[in-house]
Design a protein around this motif. Structure first.
Motif, PDB file in Angstrom:
ATOM      1  N   GLY A 112      46.136  48.588  51.303  1.00  0.00           N
ATOM      2  CA  GLY A 112      46.087  47.665  50.170  1.00  0.00           C
ATOM      3  C   GLY A 112      47.047  46.501  50.245  1.00  0.00           C
ATOM      4  N   LYS A 113      47.495  46.135  51.436  1.00  0.00           N
ATOM      5  CA  LYS A 113      48.425  45.014  51.561  1.00  0.00           C
ATOM      6  C   LYS A 113      47.790  43.713  51.088  1.00  0.00           C
ATOM      7  CE  LYS A 113      48.908  45.741  55.965  1.00  0.00           C
ATOM      8  NZ  LYS A 113      48.078  46.954  56.065  1.00  0.00           N
ATOM      9  N   THR A 114      46.563  43.461  51.539  1.00  0.00           N
ATOM     10  CA  THR A 114      45.898  42.217  51.156  1.00  0.00           C
ATOM     11  C   THR A 114      45.648  42.163  49.664  1.00  0.00           C
ATOM     12  OG1 THR A 114      44.845  42.011  53.323  1.00  0.00           O
ATOM     13  CG2 THR A 114      43.833  40.814  51.498  1.00  0.00           C
ATOM     14  N   ARG A 115      45.269  43.281  49.082  1.00  0.00           N
ATOM     15  CA  ARG A 115      44.982  43.285  47.639  1.00  0.00           C
ATOM     16  C   ARG A 115      46.242  42.985  46.830  1.00  0.00           C
ATOM     17  NH1 ARG A 115      40.946  47.770  45.386  1.00  0.00           N
ATOM     18  NH2 ARG A 115      39.729  46.649  46.933  1.00  0.00           N
ATOM     19  N   LEU A 116      47.370  43.572  47.231  1.00  0.00           N
ATOM     20  CA  LEU A 116      48.619  43.272  46.538  1.00  0.00           C
ATOM     21  C   LEU A 116      49.017  41.808  46.732  1.00  0.00           C
ATOM     22  CD1 LEU A 116      50.926  46.371  47.117  1.00  0.00           C
ATOM     23  CD2 LEU A 116      50.259  45.406  44.918  1.00  0.00           C
ATOM     24  N   ALA A 117      48.808  41.301  47.951  1.00  0.00           N
ATOM     25  CA  ALA A 117      49.142  39.901  48.211  1.00  0.00           C
ATOM     26  C   ALA A 117      48.267  38.974  47.372  1.00  0.00           C
ATOM     27  CB  ALA A 117      48.973  39.594  49.695  1.00  0.00           C
ATOM     28  N   GLU A 134      24.961  48.857  44.310  1.00  0.00           N
ATOM     29  CA  GLU A 134      26.177  48.940  43.508  1.00  0.00           C
ATOM     30  C   GLU A 134      27.410  48.915  44.419  1.00  0.00           C
ATOM     31  OE1 GLU A 134      24.646  49.669  39.446  1.00  0.00           O
ATOM     32  OE2 GLU A 134      26.575  49.088  40.285  1.00  0.00           O
ATOM     33  N   GLN A 135      28.424  48.192  44.003  1.00  0.00           N
ATOM     34  CA  GLN A 135      29.677  48.163  44.751  1.00  0.00           C
ATOM     35  C   GLN A 135      30.606  49.270  44.280  1.00  0.00           C
ATOM     36  OE1 GLN A 135      31.641  44.527  45.397  1.00  0.00           O
ATOM     37  NE2 GLN A 135      29.790  43.328  45.705  1.00  0.00           N
ATOM     38  N   ALA A 136      31.559  49.601  45.119  1.00  0.00           N
ATOM     39  CA  ALA A 136      32.547  50.626  44.777  1.00  0.00           C
ATOM     40  C   ALA A 136      33.951  50.062  44.921  1.00  0.00           C
ATOM     41  CB  ALA A 136      32.363  51.848  45.679  1.00  0.00           C
ATOM     42  N   LEU A 137      34.089  48.773  44.569  1.00  0.00           N
ATOM     43  CA  LEU A 137      35.405  48.141  44.632  1.00  0.00           C
ATOM     44  C   LEU A 137      36.228  48.504  43.413  1.00  0.00           C
ATOM     45  CD1 LEU A 137      34.550  44.549  45.885  1.00  0.00           C
ATOM     46  CD2 LEU A 137      35.849  46.279  47.115  1.00  0.00           C
ATOM     47  N   CYS A 138      37.475  48.841  43.635  1.00  0.00           N
ATOM     48  CA  CYS A 138      38.365  49.106  42.517  1.00  0.00           C
ATOM     49  C   CYS A 138      38.679  47.791  41.813  1.00  0.00           C
ATOM     50  CB  CYS A 138      39.648  49.775  43.006  1.00  0.00           C
ATOM     51  SG  CYS A 138      40.715  50.332  41.672  1.00  0.00           S
ATOM     52  N   PRO A 139      38.414  47.666  40.523  1.00  0.00           N
ATOM     53  CA  PRO A 139      38.578  46.372  39.843  1.00  0.00           C
ATOM     54  C   PRO A 139      40.028  45.972  39.621  1.00  0.00           C
ATOM     55  CG  PRO A 139      37.976  48.065  38.262  1.00  0.00           C
ATOM     56  CD  PRO A 139      37.893  48.710  39.620  1.00  0.00           C
ATOM     57  N   THR A 140      40.945  46.902  39.711  1.00  0.00           N
ATOM     58  CA  THR A 140      42.360  46.597  39.515  1.00  0.00           C
ATOM     59  C   THR A 140      43.183  47.283  40.606  1.00  0.00           C
ATOM     60  OG1 THR A 140      42.692  48.519  38.077  1.00  0.00           O
ATOM     61  CG2 THR A 140      42.078  46.437  37.004  1.00  0.00           C
ATOM     62  N   VAL A 141      44.414  46.849  40.727  1.00  0.00           N
ATOM     63  CA  VAL A 141      45.332  47.503  41.655  1.00  0.00           C
ATOM     64  C   VAL A 141      45.919  48.723  40.963  1.00  0.00           C
ATOM     65  CG1 VAL A 141      47.464  47.277  42.974  1.00  0.00           C
ATOM     66  CG2 VAL A 141      45.881  45.337  42.810  1.00  0.00           C
ATOM     67  N   LEU A 182      57.346  42.984  44.184  1.00  0.00           N
ATOM     68  CA  LEU A 182      56.847  41.710  44.685  1.00  0.00           C
ATOM     69  C   LEU A 182      56.964  40.626  43.621  1.00  0.00           C
ATOM     70  CD1 LEU A 182      53.669  42.856  46.655  1.00  0.00           C
ATOM     71  CD2 LEU A 182      55.871  42.145  47.601  1.00  0.00           C
ATOM     72  N   GLU A 183      56.632  40.979  42.387  1.00  0.00           N
ATOM     73  CA  GLU A 183      56.719  39.986  41.312  1.00  0.00           C
ATOM     74  C   GLU A 183      58.174  39.598  41.059  1.00  0.00           C
ATOM     75  OE1 GLU A 183      55.231  39.183  36.740  1.00  0.00           O
ATOM     76  OE2 GLU A 183      54.302  40.727  37.978  1.00  0.00           O
ATOM     77  N   ASP A 184      59.092  40.556  41.149  1.00  0.00           N
ATOM     78  CA  ASP A 184      60.508  40.226  40.996  1.00  0.00           C
ATOM     79  C   ASP A 184      60.949  39.218  42.049  1.00  0.00           C
ATOM     80  OD1 ASP A 184      61.649  43.555  39.978  1.00  0.00           O
ATOM     81  OD2 ASP A 184      60.755  41.900  38.836  1.00  0.00           O
ATOM     82  N   ALA A 185      60.482  39.407  43.287  1.00  0.00           N
ATOM     83  CA  ALA A 185      60.834  38.462  44.356  1.00  0.00           C
ATOM     84  C   ALA A 185      60.261  37.082  44.066  1.00  0.00           C
ATOM     85  CB  ALA A 185      60.322  38.975  45.698  1.00  0.00           C
ATOM     86  N   GLN A 235      46.919  39.696  44.484  1.00  0.00           N
ATOM     87  CA  GLN A 235      47.367  39.815  43.099  1.00  0.00           C
ATOM     88  C   GLN A 235      48.609  38.948  42.873  1.00  0.00           C
ATOM     89  OE1 GLN A 235      47.535  43.680  40.683  1.00  0.00           O
ATOM     90  NE2 GLN A 235      49.661  43.449  41.296  1.00  0.00           N
ATOM     91  N   LEU A 236      49.542  38.972  43.829  1.00  0.00           N
ATOM     92  CA  LEU A 236      50.737  38.157  43.691  1.00  0.00           C
ATOM     93  C   LEU A 236      50.393  36.670  43.745  1.00  0.00           C
ATOM     94  CD1 LEU A 236      53.836  38.435  43.431  1.00  0.00           C
ATOM     95  CD2 LEU A 236      53.953  38.094  45.911  1.00  0.00           C
ATOM     96  N   SER A 237      49.427  36.299  44.591  1.00  0.00           N
ATOM     97  CA  SER A 237      49.012  34.905  44.682  1.00  0.00           C
ATOM     98  C   SER A 237      48.423  34.426  43.354  1.00  0.00           C
ATOM     99  CB  SER A 237      47.988  34.742  45.809  1.00  0.00           C
ATOM    100  OG  SER A 237      47.562  33.404  45.926  1.00  0.00           O
ATOM    101  N   GLU A 238      47.612  35.280  42.747  1.00  0.00           N
ATOM    102  CA  GLU A 238      47.045  34.921  41.438  1.00  0.00           C
ATOM    103  C   GLU A 238      48.142  34.790  40.395  1.00  0.00           C
ATOM    104  OE1 GLU A 238      44.319  38.073  40.801  1.00  0.00           O
ATOM    105  OE2 GLU A 238      42.910  37.399  42.369  1.00  0.00           O
ATOM    106  N   ARG A 239      49.134  35.664  40.444  1.00  0.00           N
ATOM    107  CA  ARG A 239      50.247  35.594  39.504  1.00  0.00           C
ATOM    108  C   ARG A 239      51.026  34.293  39.706  1.00  0.00           C
ATOM    109  NH1 ARG A 239      52.658  35.892  34.814  1.00  0.00           N
ATOM    110  NH2 ARG A 239      54.728  36.881  34.792  1.00  0.00           N
ATOM    111  N   ALA A 240      51.244  33.903  40.947  1.00  0.00           N
ATOM    112  CA  ALA A 240      51.957  32.666  41.233  1.00  0.00           C
ATOM    113  C   ALA A 240      51.221  31.463  40.671  1.00  0.00           C
ATOM    114  CB  ALA A 240      52.161  32.514  42.742  1.00  0.00           C
TER     115      ALA A 240
END
Length: 772
Positions: free
Chosen positions: A44-49, A3-10, A20-23, A51-56
């Motif tokens: 969590g820098k990579t995870r936020l990045a 079983e993994q223990a990855l957080c599914p969301t930020v 970041l989204e405003d920028a 998420q922003l990439s997916e939003r873009a």
């Protein structure tokens, strides 16, 4: 599968994600910018990045991704090569050429597929060619973002090579009015005072060309939210939350690793009713993440462990085509191992499936450090041999593996070649590291001395005069013992320059004189002409113009004897400086223009650079601040500066002072002082402090002005002593201390009226002071 223990969301980063989204949205509306995302490892820098990439991408924008490497000999421009190279593979070279036209060829040093055939290698050591490359990158980003916009993520810029930092600095100042947002992440805890990125980040912030988002460790509430998200549970007890917070110190990566370890050991387990855990006193959480990672690795199948160790030896970004040769495993076993390692949260695969990356640098470090030395050397040896079969493999990467494998005799020529390639791209820090790795293994004192002088030169070019001094001081006695007069003279000449930049001008003069004395018996040479010019420059800086002009005439004669225009034009620039200082302003500026234009036309970049700087400073001395600002802008457009922006900031601080823009002048003075503290270039820092004193006095901040005065005992040249005496007198006058002011008058009387930007004519000011 475990079983993994990855957080599914930020979670716990809502405010940062919104910023970041405003920028991103601002950029899509035409207000591009550089955004910095900072935090310690694992926050969590990579995870936020991501998420922003997916939003873009959902908004229809182009999303590109590149990362810096912590490898000692990282390829210059590596993250841009990765991001733009992947984009080029996706859209095709023809599409890029169609959008950029002939400018696409300027991308050749970074993207060889766009280089014009038969054109040869572009010398990006030439600032003009380097500027064309930077401009071509900017034009490519702008063209690809013309419709929906673009997000370019550059990860881990704390590992960025000097070339990458310079290109980021260039883009930061050009992104406004584009649809491009560049998101650069870095570890805040890596930016110690002397880190080369630190002054650059500060300069971006002062210039207002960057937005910053800072990540902090989680508090208890955020830890609880993360645990609830991982286990899809509505309940987290205060005891469980607190122990997780204590052990993880609020670090999301560490928290996931702790939970994963607990799942693997059975301390947390799934039942029909959901997730359960043992009693709190029975929950064994590891004391260190490293041990937790290594315990998990021990439970992996043998092939997975071998692939993971091979990956750790290869670096953070792993080419899967190298793994069969390096790990020794069968391709089928490697494929299964990679699937497992991704599932175990140890590796991630990039979107194109061409690279595997350690999910976190801590994982890679723990794995690599745990490999016994003989196996580690064997892995590096296999990696070096595998890279030798790949035509486009980075030479520096192969050198790194050869050195780590202990194959030093093979590593030295490869490392020297890679250092030369880095120098050609102005990657001076990388070149210095490669040369230092080669140094212990070169044979013969003469060769060692020559290599040490080379290391000193590239270390100086990298903006580290104190470091350069150490290598040059070591090189000179070795050259003397081996009877290599030319190398000894080169060492003395270079040492003189680095000492001058550290405010030790008297010792610099001695070094220049020793170099000249060694070279004269060898006959006319470029080095002899340059040593003579250096001595002449010190005389001019000390207001001894006639003697300085005599030496410049001698250097011109040497230059003509060997048919080399470089020293002649360089000397002409200093001759121009002397003529302006002596009052022949029209003649001096005509000589500046001739020296600069001829040097630039003949590719003598350093001569053109130095001449333009001297003209910029003399424009300020003659109170032509507006023209000085024009020249400062030209510096930013046309020349590479070390540290980045140093010379243009020097010009702007003094020009703004002359023009009465005191806050701007003070801001640039503070920037130069910060660069001086970070690099050890104290001479320019002293100039900045004198300028700051003048600005602060005009702003009525007398106490701050007094505190900004440098230590008078450290000043050697009259071009420094004189403005110091004047600044000290001004401080005393402003503080209503006439006795202290009179103490500075006699020394200050020696100053010509143009010696530094002043609020009034020096002689008039002296009369006022004398009458007190």
């Amino acid at each position: 599968m475990i079983e993994q223990a990855l957080c599914p969301t930020v979670v716990g980063r809502e405010r940062e994600a919104d910023r970041l989204e405003d920028a991103l949205l601002d950029a899509l509306r035409g207000d591009g910018r550089l955004v910095l995302l900072a935090g310690e490892a694992g926050l969590g820098k990579t995870r936020l990045a991501r998420q922003l990439s997916e939003r873009a991408e959902r908004l229809g924008a182009v999303a590109l991704w590149g990362g810096c490497s912590e490898a000692e000999f990282a390829l210059p421009f590596l993250p841009f090569v990765e991001a733009l190279g992947n984009h080029l593979s996706a859209v095709g070279a023809a599409a890029i050429v169609e959008r950029l036209g002939p400018a696409a060829e300027d991308l050749g040093p970074m993207l060889p597929a766009l280089a014009r055939r038969g054109s040869g290698d572009t010398d990006v050591n030439d600032p003009t060619a380097r500027l064309r490359l930077f401009e071509a990158v900017f034009q490519l980003l702008r063209a690809e973002a013309a419709g929906p916009g673009m997000l370019l993520v550059i990860e881990d810029i704390h590992w960025a090579d000097a070339s990458t930092r310079e290109l980021l600095d260039f883009l930061a100042r050009r992104l406004r009015a584009t649809r491009v947002v560049v998101l650069a992440t870095y570890r805040r805890d890596e930016l110690h005072r002397r880190h080369p990125l630190a002054p650059l980040v500060q300069s971006w912030r002062r210039a207002g060309v960057v937005s910053s988002v800072e990540l902090e460790p989680f508090d208890g509430q955020a830890v609880a939210s993360m645990v609830r998200a991982i286990f899809a549970s509505d309940e987290v007890s205060p005891e469980f939350r607190d122990i997780l917070l204590e052990r993880s110190e609020g670090n999301p990566f560490v928290l996931e690793e702790l939970l994963k370890d607990a799942i693997d050991r059975g301390d947390i387990f799934r039942t029909a009713a959901g997730w359960e855990r043992r009693q709190i006193e029975e929950l064994r959480l590891p004391a260190s993440v490293r041990e937790s990672i290594l315990q998990r690795i021990e439970r992996l199948p043998e092939a997975s462990r071998e692939v993971l160790q091979a990956s750790a030896a290869l670096g953070v970004a792993v080419r899967p085509d190298l793994l069969p040769s390096v790990s020794g495993c069968r391709p089928a076993d490697i494929e299964d191992a990679l699937v497992r390692l991704v599932g175990e949260q140890l590796l991630d695969v990039d979107e194109g499936g061409t690279r595997y990356r350690f999910r976190h640098a801590l994982t890679r470090e723990a794995v690599y450090d745990d490999i016994v030395v003989p196996r580690r050397q064997a892995l590096h040896s296999r990696a070096a041999d595998a890279l030798a079969t790949i035509a486009d493999a980075p030479t520096g990467e192969r050198a790194r593996h050869l050195f780590a494998a202990g194959r030093f005799m093979e590593a030295v020529p490869v490392g020297l070649q890679a250092a030369g390639e880095a120098e050609d791209r102005q990657g001076f820090s990388e070149a210095s590291e490669l040369l230092l790795r080669a140094l212990p293994y070169v044979e013969g004192e003469a060769v060692r001395a020559e290599l040490l002088v080379r290391i000193g030169r590239v270390t100086w070019r990298a903006g580290d005069p104190p470091g350069a001094e150490r290598y040059l001081a070591e090189a000179i006695p070795i050259a003397d013992r081996s009877g290599d007069v030319a190398t000894s003279a080169a060492g003395h000449l270079m040492l003189g320059r680095v000492l001058w930049e550290q405010s030790r001008q008297d010792v610099a003069r001695t070094e220049y004189q020793v170099a000249r004395d060694l070279l004269e018996p060898l006959g006319p040479s470029r080095a002899l002409a340059e040593a003579t010019i250096r001595l002449a420059s010190l005389l001019i800086f000390d207001f001894e113009y006639a003697r300085g002009l005599e030496l410049l005439a001698e250097s011109t004669a040497v230059s003509e004897a060997i048919g080399d225009d470089g020293p002649r034009l360089w000397g002409l620039g200093f001759q121009a400086l002397a003529h302006v200082a002596m009052g022949d302003i029209d003649m001096g500026y005509a000589e500046f223009r001739q020296a600069h234009d001829e040097a630039r036309a003949r590719g003598l970049t350093y001569v053109a650079f130095n001449t333009l700087y001297n003209e910029m400073e003399l424009r300020i001395m003659t109170f032509d601040g507006r023209e000085a600002l024009v020249l400062a802008d030209r510096f930013d457009r046309e020349y590479a500066q070390f540290p980045p922006g140093l010379q243009s900031s020097l010009g702007r601080m003094m020009a703004f002072r002359v023009l009465g823009r005191l806050a701007d002048g003070l801001g640039h003075a503070e920037r130069v002082m910060e660069m001086g503290r970070g690099s050890g270039i104290t001479t320019y820092g002293i100039w900045a402090r004198h300028c700051a004193v003048a600005c602060l006095l005009d702003l009525g901040r007398v106490d701050e002005a007094r505190a900004s005065l440098p230590d008078r005992t450290t000043l050697i040249e009259r071009q420094d002593k004189t403005p110091h005496a004047i600044a000290s007198m001004l401080v005393a006058l402003a503080a209503d201390e006439p006795t202290a002011a009179r103490q500075e008058v006699d020394f200050a009387r020696e100053a010509p009226t143009w010696a530094r930007p002043l609020p009034c004519d020096v002689l008039e000011m002296l009369e006022v002071a004398t009458e007190l």
